[in-house]
Design a protein around this motif. Sequence first.
Motif, mmCIF file in Angstrom:
data_model
loop_
_atom_site.group_PDB
_atom_site.id
_atom_site.type_symbol
_atom_site.label_atom_id
_atom_site.label_comp_id
_atom_site.label_asym_id
_atom_site.label_seq_id
_atom_site.Cartn_x
_atom_site.Cartn_y
_atom_site.Cartn_z
ATOM 1 N N PHE A 1 34.340 46.173 36.472
ATOM 2 C CA PHE A 1 33.865 45.439 35.303
ATOM 3 C C PHE A 1 32.498 46.037 34.989
ATOM 4 C CE2 PHE A 1 36.493 42.286 37.574
ATOM 5 C CZ PHE A 1 37.430 42.008 36.586
ATOM 6 N N VAL B 1 30.114 46.980 37.864
ATOM 7 C CA VAL B 1 30.566 46.315 39.101
ATOM 8 C C VAL B 1 31.958 46.814 39.489
ATOM 9 C CG1 VAL B 1 31.175 44.101 40.149
ATOM 10 C CG2 VAL B 1 29.236 44.245 38.570
ATOM 11 N N ALA C 1 34.797 45.777 41.328
ATOM 12 C CA ALA C 1 35.297 44.530 41.926
ATOM 13 C C ALA C 1 36.331 44.809 43.000
ATOM 14 C CB ALA C 1 35.887 43.635 40.840
ATOM 15 N N GLY D 1 34.044 37.236 51.490
ATOM 16 C CA GLY D 1 32.999 36.365 50.967
ATOM 17 C C GLY D 1 33.088 36.232 49.456
ATOM 18 N N ASN D 2 32.217 35.407 48.894
ATOM 19 C CA ASN D 2 32.181 35.236 47.445
ATOM 20 C C ASN D 2 31.946 36.590 46.786
ATOM 21 O OD1 ASN D 2 30.489 32.216 48.143
ATOM 22 N ND2 ASN D 2 32.545 32.363 47.308
ATOM 23 N N GLY D 3 32.777 36.885 45.788
ATOM 24 C CA GLY D 3 32.614 38.147 45.050
ATOM 25 C C GLY D 3 33.220 39.354 45.736
ATOM 26 N N ALA D 4 33.996 39.145 46.812
ATOM 27 C CA ALA D 4 34.561 40.287 47.556
ATOM 28 C C ALA D 4 35.673 40.996 46.785
ATOM 29 C CB ALA D 4 35.106 39.821 48.909
ATOM 30 N N GLY D 5 36.315 40.306 45.843
ATOM 31 C CA GLY D 5 37.361 40.947 45.046
ATOM 32 C C GLY D 5 38.737 40.317 45.191
ATOM 33 N N LYS D 6 38.827 39.143 45.822
ATOM 34 C CA LYS D 6 40.123 38.517 46.075
ATOM 35 C C LYS D 6 40.809 38.088 44.765
ATOM 36 C CE LYS D 6 38.152 35.315 48.526
ATOM 37 N NZ LYS D 6 36.721 35.696 48.351
ATOM 38 N N THR D 7 40.076 37.358 43.932
ATOM 39 C CA THR D 7 40.682 36.856 42.689
ATOM 40 C C THR D 7 41.043 38.009 41.756
ATOM 41 O OG1 THR D 7 39.460 34.792 42.901
ATOM 42 C CG2 THR D 7 40.326 35.293 40.729
ATOM 43 N N THR D 8 40.207 39.041 41.734
ATOM 44 C CA THR D 8 40.514 40.211 40.898
ATOM 45 C C THR D 8 41.803 40.862 41.379
ATOM 46 O OG1 THR D 8 38.144 40.529 40.549
ATOM 47 C CG2 THR D 8 39.581 42.379 40.027
ATOM 48 N N HIS E 1 39.142 30.380 51.990
ATOM 49 C CA HIS E 1 37.902 30.376 52.775
ATOM 50 C C HIS E 1 38.047 29.471 54.000
ATOM 51 C CE1 HIS E 1 35.699 32.764 49.946
ATOM 52 N NE2 HIS E 1 35.879 31.906 48.969
HETATM 53 N N1 LIG Z 1 35.605 39.102 34.165
HETATM 54 C C1 LIG Z 1 34.637 39.644 34.899
HETATM 55 N N2 LIG Z 1 33.608 40.296 34.309
HETATM 56 C C2 LIG Z 1 32.632 40.872 35.048
HETATM 57 N N3 LIG Z 1 32.580 40.836 36.400
HETATM 58 C C3 LIG Z 1 33.576 40.194 37.029
HETATM 59 C C4 LIG Z 1 34.641 39.562 36.326
HETATM 60 N N4 LIG Z 1 35.483 39.001 37.242
HETATM 61 C C5 LIG Z 1 34.954 39.259 38.450
HETATM 62 N N5 LIG Z 1 33.804 39.984 38.325
HETATM 63 C C6 LIG Z 1 32.973 40.469 39.430
HETATM 64 O O1 LIG Z 1 33.833 41.179 40.314
HETATM 65 C C7 LIG Z 1 33.481 40.900 41.670
HETATM 66 C C8 LIG Z 1 34.681 40.323 42.401
HETATM 67 O O2 LIG Z 1 34.935 39.012 41.906
HETATM 68 P P1 LIG Z 1 36.184 38.133 42.397
HETATM 69 O O3 LIG Z 1 36.242 36.929 41.516
HETATM 70 O O4 LIG Z 1 37.378 38.991 42.477
HETATM 71 O O5 LIG Z 1 35.712 37.737 43.865
HETATM 72 P P2 LIG Z 1 36.339 36.690 44.898
HETATM 73 O O6 LIG Z 1 36.518 37.427 46.197
HETATM 74 O O7 LIG Z 1 37.535 36.042 44.334
HETATM 75 O O8 LIG Z 1 35.130 35.664 45.060
HETATM 76 P P3 LIG Z 1 35.102 34.056 45.346
HETATM 77 O O9 LIG Z 1 35.384 33.857 46.810
HETATM 78 O O10 LIG Z 1 33.686 33.706 45.006
HETATM 79 O O11 LIG Z 1 36.104 33.397 44.443
HETATM 80 C C9 LIG Z 1 32.259 39.985 41.620
HETATM 81 O O12 LIG Z 1 31.095 40.781 41.728
HETATM 82 C C10 LIG Z 1 32.355 39.359 40.240
HETATM 83 O O13 LIG Z 1 31.075 39.016 39.751
#
Ligand SMILES: Nc1ncnc2c1ncn2[C@@H]1O[C@H](COP(=O)(O)OP(=O)(O)OP(=O)(O)O)[C@@H](O)[C@H]1O
Length: 243
Positions: A13, A16, A18, A37-44, A191
Motif C-alpha cells: 500500500f 508500506v 503489507a 502482531g498488529n499490522g503484521a499482514g494477516k488481514t491483508t 491473537h
Molecule cells: N487499505 C490500506 N491502505 C494502506 N495501508 C494498509 C491498508 N490495509 C492495511 N494497511 C497496512 O498494511 C499493514 C498490514 O496490515 P494488516 O491489516 O494486514 O495487519 P494485521 O496483521 O491484520 O493487523 P491486526 O492484528 O492489527 O489486525 C499495516 O502496516 C497496515 O497499516
Amino acid sequence: MSAVIVRDLSKCFGAVTAVDRISFTVPNGATIGLLGGNGAGKTTTISMLLGILVPDQGSIEVLGHDMAHDRFAALARMNYSSPYVALPMRLTVAENLAVYGHLYNVPDLSTRISDLAHEFDLKSLLDRRAGALSAGQKTRVALAKALINRPDLLLLDEPTASLDPDTADYVRSRLEAYRAESGAAILLASHNMSEVERLCSRVLMMKHGKIVDRGTPDALIARYGRDDLEQVFVAIARAATSA
Ligand SMILES: Nc1ncnc2c1ncn2[C@@H]1O[C@H](COP(=O)(O)OP(=O)(O)OP(=O)(O)O)[C@@H](O)[C@H]1O
C-alpha cells in the motif's frame, strides 16, 4: 491435497509492504493458524485469499482454482467471518442469513438457517436487526453466516472476538466438530494463543509482512524454549522490535 496454495505473494500500500513474498499451504482437513502482531499482514493476506484485494505479485490457488483467473468457482466453496466486516445492519438476523444463503444457492435454506440458529443459539435473535445486537451476538451471527454454505475452506479472522469465555469455548468446539465432520480446511487469524494451541495443527508466524517462522505449536514452543505459544509470540514480537 491442499485447499490453499500460496506462492511468493506480495501486497504493498504505497510505501508500506503489507505482505512480502509469503508462501504457504493449507492442507484439506487442517486448521492452520496465521499469527502476528498488529499490522503484521494477516488481514491483508486473508483479503487476497478472498479476492477482495489483488496481489501485486505471486499466485493463490484455492480448492484447485487459480484466484487470478477462476475465483468465482472457488468463492462458491469458501466463506469467512471477521469482526471487521459488518453484516447489513438494517436487516434482521434471519434476513441476513437468508440473503447469504441465496447468494450461495444453499439447498433447503430454511432448514439450514434453523440448524445454525440452534447451533449458535440465535433463535431469540432471528427477528432482531443485526445492527442492534451486542458485539458477541454479532460474532455468533457472523459464524453462522460463515458456515451457511458448508464451506470447504473457512477463513476466520478473530472468530471468538467479543465472546464470553463460555461461549468462546463452545464456538471452538463447534469449529473443531465442523472441520472433523466436513473435512474442511480452516485458516485462522487470532491473537488468542490458547485458542490457536487448541485448534491449529500448524501455525505461520508473520512479522512485517513476512512469514518468519512456522511449525506445529509444540515444535515452536520447543524451538524457542518456552512454556506456551503466548511466550513464543512475545519472543518473536520483541525480536522484531529490536531488529
Ligand atoms: N487499505 C490500506 N491502505 C494502506 N495501508 C494498509 C491498508 N490495509 C492495511 N494497511 C497496512 O498494511 C499493514 C498490514 O496490515 P494488516 O491489516 O494486514 O495487519 P494485521 O496483521 O491484520 O493487523 P491486526 O492484528 O492489527 O489486525 C499495516 O502496516 C497496515 O497499516
